[in-house]
Write an enzyme that holds these catalytic residues in place. Structure first.
Site, PDB file in Angstrom:
ATOM      1  N   LYS A  49      82.404  23.083 -23.809  1.00  0.00           N
ATOM      2  CA  LYS A  49      82.725  22.566 -22.469  1.00  0.00           C
ATOM      3  C   LYS A  49      82.843  23.721 -21.470  1.00  0.00           C
ATOM      4  O   LYS A  49      82.998  24.878 -21.875  1.00  0.00           O
ATOM      5  CB  LYS A  49      84.013  21.749 -22.521  1.00  0.00           C
ATOM      6  CG  LYS A  49      85.234  22.532 -22.962  1.00  0.00           C
ATOM      7  CD  LYS A  49      86.398  21.613 -23.335  1.00  0.00           C
ATOM      8  CE  LYS A  49      87.608  22.426 -23.758  1.00  0.00           C
ATOM      9  NZ  LYS A  49      88.693  21.555 -24.274  1.00  0.00           N
ATOM     10  N   TYR A 269      92.590  43.626   3.724  1.00  0.00           N
ATOM     11  CA  TYR A 269      93.238  42.557   4.501  1.00  0.00           C
ATOM     12  C   TYR A 269      94.751  42.631   4.395  1.00  0.00           C
ATOM     13  O   TYR A 269      95.302  42.952   3.325  1.00  0.00           O
ATOM     14  CB  TYR A 269      92.805  41.189   3.975  1.00  0.00           C
ATOM     15  CG  TYR A 269      91.416  40.769   4.363  1.00  0.00           C
ATOM     16  CD1 TYR A 269      91.033  40.627   5.701  1.00  0.00           C
ATOM     17  CD2 TYR A 269      90.473  40.486   3.366  1.00  0.00           C
ATOM     18  CE1 TYR A 269      89.755  40.219   6.033  1.00  0.00           C
ATOM     19  CE2 TYR A 269      89.193  40.069   3.692  1.00  0.00           C
ATOM     20  CZ  TYR A 269      88.839  39.938   5.032  1.00  0.00           C
ATOM     21  OH  TYR A 269      87.578  39.531   5.350  1.00  0.00           O
TER      22      TYR A 269
HETATM   23  C1  LIG Z   1      89.110  22.210 -25.514  1.00  0.00           C
HETATM   24  C2  LIG Z   1      89.308  21.418 -26.708  1.00  0.00           C
HETATM   25  C3  LIG Z   1      89.177  22.000 -27.973  1.00  0.00           C
HETATM   26  C4  LIG Z   1      89.001  23.477 -28.179  1.00  0.00           C
HETATM   27  O1  LIG Z   1      90.241  24.081 -27.972  1.00  0.00           O
HETATM   28  P1  LIG Z   1      90.420  25.680 -28.098  1.00  0.00           P
HETATM   29  O2  LIG Z   1      91.876  25.888 -27.944  1.00  0.00           O
HETATM   30  O3  LIG Z   1      89.627  26.253 -26.970  1.00  0.00           O
HETATM   31  O4  LIG Z   1      89.891  26.066 -29.420  1.00  0.00           O
HETATM   32  C5  LIG Z   1      89.267  21.173 -29.074  1.00  0.00           C
HETATM   33  N1  LIG Z   1      89.497  19.845 -28.930  1.00  0.00           N
HETATM   34  C6  LIG Z   1      89.656  19.261 -27.726  1.00  0.00           C
HETATM   35  C7  LIG Z   1      89.929  17.803 -27.642  1.00  0.00           C
HETATM   36  C8  LIG Z   1      89.583  20.031 -26.578  1.00  0.00           C
HETATM   37  O5  LIG Z   1      89.749  19.443 -25.383  1.00  0.00           O
END
Ligand SMILES: *Cc1c(COP(=O)(O)O)cnc(C)c1O
Length: 381
Positions: A49, A269
């Protein structure tokens, strides 16, 4: 006719992000092997993701598939569609679930929704009927996050009436841990026991609970499929302990200009930094528009030829100023590179300075960086 600018995308770039695919693959193998240490046939997925946490999902996905990864998770449907173009055959699960009316999109692109409540399950079952084919389904039950997932009552309704899954192929049962990076927190065990009861009540389907840190909670948490994201990209799954993962990203920026200022002059700034002595100030080509957070003012540093160099003054949209008074002038010429992220300062370190976590640092990595992919031979088998 060859075109130099295109042959080397870093030649004119103000900042260059190098992603080591070999290191990501080695991290994936390490996590998979941790799952298999007890001799079980546990699989390891990859969570891609947010563009694979900023590293580039359509590049990382195929590299991990070549390494043997068989399950991929994204958050949005469109992330799944983009990934499907480079991963024609393997399952891609969409964590955010089934938005009303999007069933045809899932079917068209061969994506599998993570079903987060009963109404989604009903819509997906109706879609299986409408399209007249069995569709894969992932059931996400909420064991304590209270965000997405079947409530305990909905989970019980499913257990009581398996017919609710008619026309669907149950691909996976899953839940998500709340505090997996805190091994001593009792919430882990509570979630584990709720998930176990559910899995026991739904025999025959593979199950998945552990994110990156969850994998390190031990084999009880592994079930059939590990689900790491962060650790693949080198984020430390064990806060406060040495990082077992390999570094996967390096970010360098270029010096645009170096100037001398007198004592008691201000930089940037808001006149937020004032020199205590005659100084040399270099300006480098990245800023908050590239994910270099504004709250790094007076906190961060970069590295030039091994020298630790403080960031001074406010972070601008496109520029950061650094105090190079103590660095040899020869290393601070226009065009010279400055290490922003790398061995000396990891995403976890920068996150500490910015009072956030490495997930936010990684997913904020700028779209303007020239991206260079390498496949470090030192990390391959
Ligand atoms: C993002 C996510 C993961 C991965 O989590 P990490 O802590 O990045 O390993 C696994 N399962 C779900 C449902 C997630 O949203």
């Amino acid at each position: 006719m060859s075109h130099t600018a295109e042959a080397d995308p870093t030649r004119r770039a103000g900042a260059i992000l190098t992603v080591d695919l070999g290191a990501i693959a080695a991290n994936w193998r390490g996590l998979r092997d941790a799952g298999r240490a007890g001799g079980q046939q546990i699989d390891c997925a990859a969570v891609l993701k947010a563009d694979a946490y900023g590293t580039g999902a359509t590049v990382v996905g195929p590299r991990l598939a070549a390494e043997g990864c068989r399950h991929f998770f994204v958050a949005h449907i469109d992330e799944g569609v983009a990934l499907r173009a480079v991963l024609p055959d393997l399952p891609i699960y969409v964590l955010n679930g089934l938005l009303p009316g999007t069933e045809p999109d899932f079917v068209e692109h061969g994506l599998t929704p993570v079903l987060n409540h009963l109404a989604q399950l009903n819509s997906w079952r109706a879609a299986a009927q409408r399209f007249n084919r069995p569709l894969d389904a992932v059931i996400h039950i909420d064991t304590g996050m209270h965000r997405l997932g079947f409530s305990p009552e909905e989970a019980q309704a499913l257990v009581n009436e398996r017919g609710r899954l008619r026309g669907l192929r149950l691909a996976l049962l899953m839940s998500h841990l709340v505090v997996s990076e805190e091994p001593a927190n009792p919430i882990n065990g509570e979630q584990l026991s709720r998930f176990r009861s559910f899995v026991k009540a739904m025999p025959g389907a593979p199950a998945s609970l552990a994110n990156s840190s969850g994998i390190f909670l031990g084999p009880d948490y592994h079930f059939d499929l590990l689900r790491p994201g962060a650790a693949l990209y080198g984020i430390n799954p064990l806060p406060g302990q040495p990082n077992p993962m390999l570094l996967t990203v390096r970010l360098v920026s270029r010096i645009l200009q170096t100037r001398r200022i007198d004592a008691l002059q201000t930089v940037g700034y808001g006149a937020a930094w004032r020199s205590a002595r005659p100084s040399r100030v270099a300006t480098i080509a990245l800023g908050y528009a590239d994910g270099y957070f504004r709250n790094l003012i007076n906190r961060a540093h970069v590295y030039i030829a091994g020298h630790r160099v403080p960031v001074i003054g406010r972070i601008s949209m496109d520029l950061v100023t650094i105090d190079v008074t103590d660095v040899p002038e020869s290393a601070c010429q226009a065009g010279a590179t400055v290490e922003v992220l790398g061995e000396h300062l990891t995403a976890d370190d920068l996150a500490d300075h910015a009072r956030t976590n490495a997930y936010e640092v990684m997913t904020a990595l700028g779209r303007r960086y020239a991206r260079l992919y390498i496949d470090g031979p030192e990390n391959s088998q």
